[in-house]
Design a protein around this motif. Structure first.
Motif, PDB file in Angstrom:
ATOM      1  N   MET A   1      60.514  63.535  53.234  1.00  9.95           N
ATOM      2  CA  MET A   1      59.741  62.316  52.968  1.00  9.95           C
ATOM      3  C   MET A   1      59.759  61.394  54.169  1.00  9.95           C
ATOM      4  N   ARG A   2      60.929  61.206  54.752  1.00 14.03           N
ATOM      5  CA  ARG A   2      61.018  60.323  55.906  1.00 14.03           C
ATOM      6  C   ARG A   2      60.225  60.882  57.078  1.00 14.03           C
ATOM      7  N   ALA A   3      60.191  62.215  57.220  1.00 12.64           N
ATOM      8  CA  ALA A   3      59.443  62.833  58.316  1.00 12.64           C
ATOM      9  C   ALA A   3      57.954  62.574  58.168  1.00 12.64           C
ATOM     10  N   TRP A   4      57.417  62.717  56.976  1.00 13.57           N
ATOM     11  CA  TRP A   4      55.973  62.497  56.777  1.00 13.57           C
ATOM     12  C   TRP A   4      55.612  61.031  56.966  1.00 13.57           C
ATOM     13  N   THR A   5      56.472  60.145  56.545  1.00  6.90           N
ATOM     14  CA  THR A   5      56.211  58.710  56.741  1.00  6.90           C
ATOM     15  C   THR A   5      56.175  58.368  58.219  1.00  6.90           C
ATOM     16  N   ALA A   6      57.094  58.938  58.979  1.00  7.75           N
ATOM     17  CA  ALA A   6      57.119  58.684  60.415  1.00  7.75           C
ATOM     18  C   ALA A   6      55.861  59.188  61.082  1.00  7.75           C
ATOM     19  N   VAL A   7      55.397  60.386  60.652  1.00  8.24           N
ATOM     20  CA  VAL A   7      54.159  60.927  61.227  1.00  8.24           C
ATOM     21  C   VAL A   7      52.993  59.991  60.953  1.00  8.24           C
ATOM     22  N   ALA A   8      52.875  59.496  59.744  1.00  7.91           N
ATOM     23  CA  ALA A   8      51.783  58.596  59.377  1.00  7.91           C
ATOM     24  C   ALA A   8      51.805  57.325  60.218  1.00  7.91           C
ATOM     25  N   ILE A   9      52.999  56.768  60.358  1.00 11.58           N
ATOM     26  CA  ILE A   9      53.113  55.543  61.152  1.00 11.58           C
ATOM     27  C   ILE A   9      52.733  55.798  62.603  1.00 11.58           C
ATOM     28  N   ALA A  10      53.137  56.943  63.158  1.00 10.08           N
ATOM     29  CA  ALA A  10      52.819  57.277  64.547  1.00 10.08           C
ATOM     30  C   ALA A  10      51.322  57.432  64.740  1.00 10.08           C
ATOM     31  N   VAL A  11      50.666  58.077  63.760  1.00 16.23           N
ATOM     32  CA  VAL A  11      49.209  58.240  63.866  1.00 16.23           C
ATOM     33  C   VAL A  11      48.516  56.892  63.860  1.00 16.23           C
ATOM     34  N   VAL A  12      48.945  55.998  62.979  1.00 17.14           N
ATOM     35  CA  VAL A  12      48.359  54.659  62.918  1.00 17.14           C
ATOM     36  C   VAL A  12      48.517  53.949  64.250  1.00 17.14           C
ATOM     37  N   ALA A  13      49.722  53.988  64.798  1.00 16.59           N
ATOM     38  CA  ALA A  13      49.971  53.292  66.062  1.00 16.59           C
ATOM     39  C   ALA A  13      49.142  53.872  67.189  1.00 16.59           C
ATOM     40  N   ALA A  14      49.060  55.194  67.231  1.00 17.38           N
ATOM     41  CA  ALA A  14      48.312  55.825  68.319  1.00 17.38           C
ATOM     42  C   ALA A  14      46.839  55.482  68.253  1.00 17.38           C
ATOM     43  N   LEU A  15      46.263  55.587  67.036  1.00 17.38           N
ATOM     44  CA  LEU A  15      44.839  55.282  66.903  1.00 17.38           C
ATOM     45  C   LEU A  15      44.545  53.822  67.161  1.00 17.38           C
ATOM     46  N   THR A  16      45.387  52.941  66.675  1.00 19.39           N
ATOM     47  CA  THR A  16      45.183  51.509  66.909  1.00 19.39           C
ATOM     48  C   THR A  16      45.280  51.201  68.388  1.00 19.39           C
ATOM     49  N   GLY A  17      46.278  51.753  69.060  1.00 19.15           N
ATOM     50  CA  GLY A  17      46.430  51.541  70.493  1.00 19.15           C
ATOM     51  C   GLY A  17      45.234  52.041  71.264  1.00 19.15           C
ATOM     52  N   ALA A 587      50.145  59.370  48.727  1.00 21.26           N
ATOM     53  CA  ALA A 587      49.569  60.715  48.694  1.00 21.26           C
ATOM     54  C   ALA A 587      50.398  61.678  49.532  1.00 21.26           C
ATOM     55  N   LEU A 588      50.828  61.196  50.710  1.00 17.25           N
ATOM     56  CA  LEU A 588      51.686  62.043  51.540  1.00 17.25           C
ATOM     57  C   LEU A 588      52.997  62.369  50.832  1.00 17.25           C
ATOM     58  N   LEU A 589      53.538  61.387  50.092  1.00 15.48           N
ATOM     59  CA  LEU A 589      54.788  61.620  49.357  1.00 15.48           C
ATOM     60  C   LEU A 589      54.620  62.688  48.293  1.00 15.48           C
ATOM     61  N   LEU A 590      53.524  62.618  47.523  1.00 12.14           N
ATOM     62  CA  LEU A 590      53.284  63.604  46.475  1.00 12.14           C
ATOM     63  C   LEU A 590      53.089  64.999  47.066  1.00 12.14           C
ATOM     64  N   VAL A 591      52.264  65.054  48.136  1.00 11.59           N
ATOM     65  CA  VAL A 591      52.027  66.359  48.757  1.00 11.59           C
ATOM     66  C   VAL A 591      53.325  66.919  49.321  1.00 11.59           C
ATOM     67  N   GLY A 592      54.095  66.038  49.977  1.00 14.17           N
ATOM     68  CA  GLY A 592      55.362  66.501  50.543  1.00 14.17           C
ATOM     69  C   GLY A 592      56.309  66.991  49.468  1.00 14.17           C
ATOM     70  N   THR A 593      56.347  66.294  48.341  1.00 11.30           N
ATOM     71  CA  THR A 593      57.224  66.711  47.240  1.00 11.30           C
ATOM     72  C   THR A 593      56.789  68.059  46.688  1.00 11.30           C
ATOM     73  N   ALA A 594      55.468  68.217  46.537  1.00 13.36           N
ATOM     74  CA  ALA A 594      54.960  69.477  45.975  1.00 13.36           C
ATOM     75  C   ALA A 594      55.246  70.653  46.889  1.00 13.36           C
ATOM     76  N   LEU A 595      55.222  70.412  48.170  1.00 18.26           N
ATOM     77  CA  LEU A 595      55.407  71.503  49.117  1.00 18.26           C
ATOM     78  C   LEU A 595      56.868  71.814  49.414  1.00 18.26           C
ATOM     79  N   THR A 596      57.793  71.014  48.908  1.00 19.19           N
ATOM     80  CA  THR A 596      59.217  71.235  49.214  1.00 19.19           C
ATOM     81  C   THR A 596      60.044  71.448  47.960  1.00 19.19           C
ATOM     82  N   ARG A 597      59.473  72.082  46.883  1.00 19.91           N
ATOM     83  CA  ARG A 597      60.221  72.390  45.654  1.00 19.91           C
ATOM     84  C   ARG A 597      61.345  73.381  45.946  1.00 19.91           C
ATOM     85  N   LYS A 598      62.433  73.294  45.145  1.00 18.35           N
ATOM     86  CA  LYS A 598      63.604  74.160  45.344  1.00 18.35           C
ATOM     87  C   LYS A 598      63.774  75.193  44.224  1.00 18.35           C
ATOM     88  N   ASP A 599      62.744  75.392  43.357  1.00 20.63           N
ATOM     89  CA  ASP A 599      62.872  76.315  42.219  1.00 20.63           C
ATOM     90  C   ASP A 599      62.260  77.671  42.501  1.00 20.63           C
TER      91      ASP A 599
END
Length: 634
Positions: A1-17, A587-599
């Motif tokens: 979750m923290r990895a996807w959040t960081a990616v999102a923030i980086a994309v925002v910063a890069a595009l804004t810059g 949305a990123l959180l839900l997708v990330g959760t769905a893709l990282t199930r442990k069952d």
């Protein structure tokens, strides 16, 4: 979750810059200036400064100096000859390796027939009716040389060139529509006009005199300097250096003596009257101590000229004017000059350029230099020139104490009205310094920048003009301009409509459309600037960019026609609103959760209701109506 959040923030910063970077770069490009202000060179940063001169600077500059010496020598010989030899009537004398025939003052004009009788060896008629002139001609004060409806070719070869110069006299080149007067350089070796300036080229000039052209075709004249530029009208503002006389004295090399006019031995003239004494004689004559001769050139004063219904093609300077007044240029076309088309260089006043065209010249179409005042440019076309369509320099001749003690006043009272300024290489018009300048009712089309006003210009009125499809800015007011009025103009297309930087301008009642970046930009110290009552239309980033400027008063402007352009910055600004960012992160959180199930079900499609058993799977679901209360399901 923290990895996807960081990616999102980086994309925002890069595009804004990236969006911010685009805005800054666009602003920088739209306000860029040349690093060099030379008249005939390409600046280091690529800005067009004009098409490079094709000749040889070293040899041509030396030839200009040589011609200056010959002019001084001719003036001194003419004055001394009258005083010491009592010469009355035309004569000739040797100037270095050439001859100069002198036409002293008289009531009747000198004509081609007169020249043929005075110089049968050096004015030869060709089978086609044209005349080839192989001798310099000096038209002295009180004399007129009329060349009417004739073709005169001035000898101009690698061995030397000829000139016709009016020393206080008058040149009258008047033809008709069907039979114009034609003057051109001529290379007898190639049997064609001389196109090579490296060894000098024939020219026409008036010094303290006057020139009248009417239905005249002037072509392929002049080289390097303004005074030898082709068709020059200059005042008597040159200091005579008495040491120059000896450099023109005849050498021991024999030179055939032409038939016709008598020869005056210039050496004998100066042996009787040393060159340094001639000026004293002239001064005494002008003071009334003795009758002044017709050749007295002590004070010829300003020149004047009238040029009507003529064509000037392929000169070094199309028309060069200095130290003159009441110059009129009307219905005249100047094209393909090697430097400027029409140059009013210094100390030109009360003059007019109207109903004329100056196009395809290497540097400027029309150039108004310092100390030109009272110039009206009316209904002209300046197009496809290598640098500016019109250049107007009203700066002072000095900015402090100087060797000559020149005043620090600026110049102006000039106007450009009702004209067409199209597709020039650098600016449509540049106004550098000066004041009381009117630019109104003109049309600017497809120039890199339409009109640039800079370097402390004052009281500049820019009203009622059309600016159509300039590449960068339609109007740029910058660099200490203290009082500019930009009103009632129509601006269509271009990167920037009106740009004000470190200057003061009243920007009002203008209509802008189809601008692709900013309608108005304000940069630096713009105190004294007001922007109000304008209709700002286009599809750029913002209609009015003032974030980098301070001191302006911004009133109400009509922005109904402005549409933000779709750019990386605008996309970023639209997508990354605060609430949108929250939903994207969810949305990123839900997708990330769905893709990282442990069952162990990662990547498999399954029924989301698998753990819910429907009632119909346990019973038939039939209940008796009579026994519905308390009855069990069967």
């Amino acid at each position: 979750m923290r990895a996807w959040t960081a990616v999102a923030i980086a994309v925002v910063a890069a595009l804004t810059g990236a969006g911010v970077a685009v805005t800054a770069a666009t602003l920088a490009n739209s306000t860029a200036e040349p690093e060099a202000y030379g008249l005939n060179e390409i600046a280091r940063n690529g800005n067009v400064q004009g098409i490079l001169y094709p000749g040889d600077p070293a040899t041509e500059a030396a030839l200009v100096q040589q011609e200056d010496e010959r002019i001084v020598y001719t003036r001194r010989v003419a004055s001394a000859a009258y005083w010491t030899l009592s010469v009355d009537g035309p004569y000739r004398f040797r100037t270095g390796d050439s001859w100069t025939i002198v036409l002293p003052g008289r009531e009747l004009p000198y004509t081609v027939d007169d020249l043929r009788s005075l110089a049968p060896d050096t004015l030869v008629q060709n089978p086609d009716g044209s005349y080839l002139l192989r001798e310099n001609v000096a038209v002295m004060q009180g004399a007129t040389l009329s060349l009417n409806s004739v073709e005169v070719r001035l000898e101009s070869t690698a061995a030397g060139f000829t000139s016709i110069v009016a020393f206080g006299g008058h040149l009258d080149l008047a033809g008709t529509r069907k039979a114009p007067t034609t003057v051109t350089s001529w290379d007898s070796v190639t049997d064609s006009p001389d196109e090579d300036t490296a060894d000098g080229r024939a020219y026409l000039r008036a010094i303290g005199g006057s020139i009248r052209l009417s239905h005249a075709d002037i072509s392929s004249l002049g080289f390097w300097g303004g005074s030898t530029g082709g068709l020059a009208i200059t005042g008597n503002d040159e200091a005579d250096d008495t040491t120059l006389a000896s450099s023109m004295e005849p050498t021991d090399d024999p030179l055939p003596v032409p038939a016709g006019a008598p020869v005056v031995d210039a050496t004998a003239v100066f042996e009787t009257t040393p060159p340094e004494d001639v000026e004293g004689m002239q001064t005494a004559a002008s003071a009334g101590t003795s009758a002044a001769p017709r050749e007295d050139l002590a004070d010829l004063g300003l020149s004047t000229a009238t040029i009507l219904d003529s064509e000037i093609t392929g000169n070094a300077f199309g028309i060069f004017v200095s130290s003159a007044e009441n110059v009129t240029i009307e219905r005249t076309v100047v094209t393909d000059s090697l430097v400027d088309g029409i140059t009013l260089h210094r100390s030109v006043s009360s003059s007019r350029i109207a109903d004329s065209q100056s196009s395809r010249n290497a540097v400027d179409g029309i150039s108004l230099g310092r100390s030109t005042v009272g110039i009206r440019v009316d209904t002209v076309t300046v197009a496809e020139n290598g640098r500016n369509g019109v250049s107007m320099d009203g700066q002072s001749l000095a900015d402090g104490p100087s060797a000559s003690g020149t005043a620090v006043e600026s110049f102006g009272d000039n106007s450009v009205v009702g004209s067409t300024i199209d597709a020039n290489g650098r600016y449509g018009m540049e106004i550098t310094g000066g004041g009381d300048i009117d630019v109104s009712d003109n049309r600017f089309t497809a120039n890199p920048d339409g009109l640039v006003v800079d370097r402390g210009a004052d009281a500049v009125s820019i009203t009622g003009n059309q600016f159509l499809e300039q590449t960068a800015a339609a109007v740029a007011i910058r660099d200490d301009v203290t009082d500019a009025t930009v009103q009632d103009n129509t601006i269509r297309g271009g990167d920037t409509g009106i740009h004000v930087r470190n200057a003061a301008a009243d920007v009002s009642a203008n209509t802008l459309s189809d601008v692709t970046n900013h309608a108005v930009t304000l940069l630096g110290d713009v105190e004294g600037t007001a922007v109000a009552g304008n209709e700002l239309g286009g599809t750029g980033q913002t209609a009015l960019w003032s974030d980098s400027g301070f001191g302006a008063v911004i009133g109400e402007n009509d922005l109904d026609s402005w549409r933000p352009a779709i750019t990386p910055a605008s996309v970023v600004g639209f997508v990354f609103q605060p609430l949108t960012v929250v939903w994207l992160l969810l949305a990123l959180l839900l997708v990330g959760t769905a893709l990282t199930r442990k069952d162990g079900q990662y990547g498999k499609i399954r029924d989301p209701y698998a753990e819910r058993v429907p009632l119909t799977s346990l019973t038939r679901g039939v209940v008796s109506m009579d026994g519905s209360q308390g009855a069990s399901v069967r």
